[in-house]
Design a protein around this motif. Structure first.
Motif, PDB file in Angstrom:
ATOM      1  N   ASP A 210      -4.790  -8.883   1.301  1.00 30.15           N
ATOM      2  CA  ASP A 210      -3.591  -9.208   0.515  1.00 30.15           C
ATOM      3  C   ASP A 210      -2.894  -7.940   0.016  1.00 30.15           C
ATOM      4  OD1 ASP A 210      -4.068 -11.874   0.921  1.00 30.15           O
ATOM      5  OD2 ASP A 210      -4.899 -12.251  -1.074  1.00 30.15           O
ATOM      6  N   ARG A 211      -3.680  -6.965  -0.444  1.00 31.35           N
ATOM      7  CA  ARG A 211      -3.073  -5.727  -0.951  1.00 31.35           C
ATOM      8  C   ARG A 211      -2.393  -4.951   0.179  1.00 31.35           C
ATOM      9  NH1 ARG A 211      -3.879  -3.542  -5.760  1.00 31.35           N
ATOM     10  NH2 ARG A 211      -3.784  -5.756  -6.236  1.00 31.35           N
ATOM     11  N   CYS A 213      -1.164  -6.243   2.892  1.00 34.57           N
ATOM     12  CA  CYS A 213       0.041  -6.989   3.282  1.00 34.57           C
ATOM     13  C   CYS A 213       1.222  -6.637   2.384  1.00 34.57           C
ATOM     14  CB  CYS A 213      -0.221  -8.495   3.238  1.00 34.57           C
ATOM     15  SG  CYS A 213      -1.140  -9.125   4.662  1.00 34.57           S
ATOM     16  N   GLU A 214       0.935  -6.296   1.121  1.00 34.43           N
ATOM     17  CA  GLU A 214       1.998  -5.865   0.216  1.00 34.43           C
ATOM     18  C   GLU A 214       2.508  -4.471   0.575  1.00 34.43           C
ATOM     19  OE1 GLU A 214       0.271  -5.988  -3.650  1.00 34.43           O
ATOM     20  OE2 GLU A 214      -0.055  -8.164  -3.643  1.00 34.43           O
ATOM     21  N   LEU A 215       1.626  -3.633   1.095  1.00 33.30           N
ATOM     22  CA  LEU A 215       1.974  -2.245   1.377  1.00 33.30           C
ATOM     23  C   LEU A 215       2.608  -2.041   2.749  1.00 33.30           C
ATOM     24  CD1 LEU A 215      -1.252  -0.448   0.074  1.00 33.30           C
ATOM     25  CD2 LEU A 215       1.040  -0.180  -0.869  1.00 33.30           C
ATOM     26  N   SER A 218       4.993  -6.725   7.872  1.00 29.74           N
ATOM     27  CA  SER A 218       4.355  -8.044   7.969  1.00 29.74           C
ATOM     28  C   SER A 218       3.901  -8.365   9.392  1.00 29.74           C
ATOM     29  CB  SER A 218       5.307  -9.132   7.467  1.00 29.74           C
ATOM     30  OG  SER A 218       6.518  -9.095   8.214  1.00 29.74           O
ATOM     31  N   ARG A 221       1.008 -11.050   9.267  1.00 30.59           N
ATOM     32  CA  ARG A 221       1.518 -12.314   8.739  1.00 30.59           C
ATOM     33  C   ARG A 221       2.348 -13.038   9.808  1.00 30.59           C
ATOM     34  NH1 ARG A 221       4.032  -9.873   3.415  1.00 30.59           N
ATOM     35  NH2 ARG A 221       3.868  -8.041   4.750  1.00 30.59           N
ATOM     36  N   SER A 259      -2.965   1.748  -7.046  1.00 37.72           N
ATOM     37  CA  SER A 259      -3.453   0.465  -7.542  1.00 37.72           C
ATOM     38  C   SER A 259      -4.040   0.619  -8.945  1.00 37.72           C
ATOM     39  CB  SER A 259      -4.509  -0.105  -6.593  1.00 37.72           C
ATOM     40  OG  SER A 259      -3.957  -0.365  -5.328  1.00 37.72           O
TER      41      SER A 259
END
Length: 361
Positions: A210-211, A213-215, A218, A221, A259
Motif C-alpha cells: 500500500d505504501r 502504491c502511494e509512492l 499505478s 494497480r 514515512s
C-alpha cells in the motif's frame, strides 16, 4: 504468530560498480565468492535465510540479465521465485513487485527484505533478531529496519537517529541521513544517537504494498484491474512490459526518509556491508601492518593499511604503499587510495566505460 506467514526477498539485481574491477556488469559482486569459501555472496545470503524460512518462502529479485546466474547458483529455488526485472529501477519498484506476488500467495504475509552483499558474524543472534522483527511488524503497522551501532565515522553508510522507545530494543526513527560526509559521520558517531542502516527491512506485506502504491506509478494497480485472478507468468509478462514506467527509487529514499511509521531495532549480530573496497577492508581480519589480502598471493614490504586482491596464479609484490586498494581482474588493474574510495571507484568505472568500452566494465 504463524511462522508460515513469513517471507524473504533477497535483492540481487545491483551492478556492483563500487567493487570494480573485480565486480563487473556481466558478473557483479553478489555472484562472486570473494573469500574462497565455496559460496558466493548470494548463496551465503540464501543459506542464512534457509535456516529461518522454508525454501518456497524465499524470493530473489534480480535483473533479467542475471536470471540464468541465479538459476545456476540456486538450482533448488523454484523458478517462479526468481523475479527478473527487464530494467534497473532500484529497490522500491523491486519490493513493489515482490510484495504484490507475496500478497497473492499469502494475504497475511510478513516480509524481510535483505541485500545480497552482507557479512553476518553471529548467525544465532541474527536469527533471533529476525524472528523478533517478524513478531513486531506482525502486530504493528509500519516499517522496521535493523540498526547496528557505528564503530567508525563511515561516510558510505546510512545513519538512523533513534527516537522514542516503541518496545524492547525498538525505537521510532527520528531522522535518516544517507551517506553523510565524514565530518557529519563523526558527529553522528560521537552523539551516540545514531545507528547504521543495514538495508534489512521488515514489514507486513500489505503495509509495504500500500505504501509503495502511494509512492510509485499505478502499474500493479492497473494489472489487478485487468487480472483479478492471475498466474505468476501473467504477472511477469505484465511487469516486463510496464516496469520501465517506474522511477529509479530506493527504499531508503522512498520510505525510510519520508514515512512517519518507521522503526529501528538495535541489533548486534556482527554486521558488515560488503559493497565497497573500504568496507571490505574494515570488515576483515588484518594481517601484518594492518594489510588485508583477500584469497591471493602477495609479498608486502614497507606497506601498511592496504587491501589487495589479484587473480589466482599471480603474485603481487608491493613495496611502499600506505592505505591503497590494489585489485586486478581480467583486463583491469586498479590502484587508488582507500579512504572514501566508493565514489572514486564508481567514477573510474564510468570513465573506463566511456573511454574504452563495456568490455572494461
Amino acid at each position: 504468530m504463524n511462522q508460515t506467514n513469513n517471507y524473504c526477498v533477497i535483492l540481487a539485481g545491483g551492478r556492483g560498480l563500487r567493487l570494480w574491477p573485480y565486480s563487473r556488469l556481466s558478473y557483479p559482486k553478489q555472484f562472486i565468492d570473494f573469500f574462497g569459501c565455496g559460496r558466493s555472496l548470494l548463496q551465503q545470503t540464501f543459506d542464512r535465510f534457509l535456516k529461518i524460512l522454508p525454501i518456497e518462502h524465499i524470493l530473489v529479485s534480480t535483473n533479467e540479465m542475471y536470471a540464468d546466474i541465479v538459476h545456476q547458483q540456486l538450482p533448488e529455488l523454484p523458478t517462479e521465485n526468481i523475479l527478473a526485472e527487464p530494467i534497473y529501477r532500484s529497490t522500491a519498484p523491486s519490493l513493489a513487485w515482490a510484495s504484490h506476488r507475496i500478497l497473492h500467495l499469502c494475504p497475511e504475509a510478513n516480509i524481510v527484505v535483505t541485500p545480497s552483499d552482507q557479512a553476518i558474524q553471529n548467525e544465532k543472534a541474527f536469527e533471533e533478531n529476525i524472528q523478533t522483527g517478524f513478531n513486531f511488524v506482525n502486530s504493528c503497522s509500519g516499517m522496521l529496519t535493523m540498526g547496528i551501532k557505528p564503530t567508525r565515522p563511515e561516510p558510505g553508510y546510512g545513519y538512523i537517529q533513534l527516537g522514542e522507545r516503541a518496545s524492547e530494543g525498538v525505537y521510532r526513527v527520528r531522522s535518516f541521513t544517507e551517506k553523510p560526509d565524514r565530518s557529519f559521520a563523526r558527529l553522528f558517531l560521537e552523539s551516540g544517537e545514531f545507528h547504521w542502516n543495514t538495508g534489512l527491512f521488515l514489514f507486513h506485506a500489505r503495509f509495504a504494498y500500500d505504501r509503495l502504491c502511494e509512492l510509485l506509478p499505478s502499474v500493479l494497480r492497473q494489472f489487478d484491474e485487468q487480472y483479478p485472478t492471475f498466474t505468476p507468468q501473467e504477472e511477469t509478462r505484465f511487469i516486463h512490459e510496464h516496469f520501465p514506467l517506474y522511477p529509479n527509487l530506493s527504499l531508503e529514499h522512498g520510505m525510510l526518509e519520508n514515512s512517519t511509521d518507521v522503526y529501528v531495532m538495535r541489533c548486534d549480530f556482527g554486521w558488515a556491508d560488503l559493497g565497497t573496497w573500504h568496507s571490505l577492508f574494515e570488515s576483515m581480519q588484518k594481517g601484518e601492518e594492518d594489510n588485508v589480502v583477500i584469497d591471493c598471493d602477495v609479498i608486502l614490504e614497507n606497506s601498511r593499511d592496504n587491501i589487495v586482491k589479484v587473480p589466482k596464479g599471480k603474485l603481487a609484490v608491493i613495496n611502499g604503499l600506505d592505505g591503497y586498494i590494489v585489485v586486478e581482474k581480467d583486463n583491469v588493474l586498479l590502484i587508488c587510495k582507500k579512504e572514501d574510495s566508493s565514489a572514486l571507484v564508481r567514477k573510474y568505472a564510468n570513465e573506463a566505460r566511456l573511454k574504452k568500452g563495456d568490455e572494461f566494465v
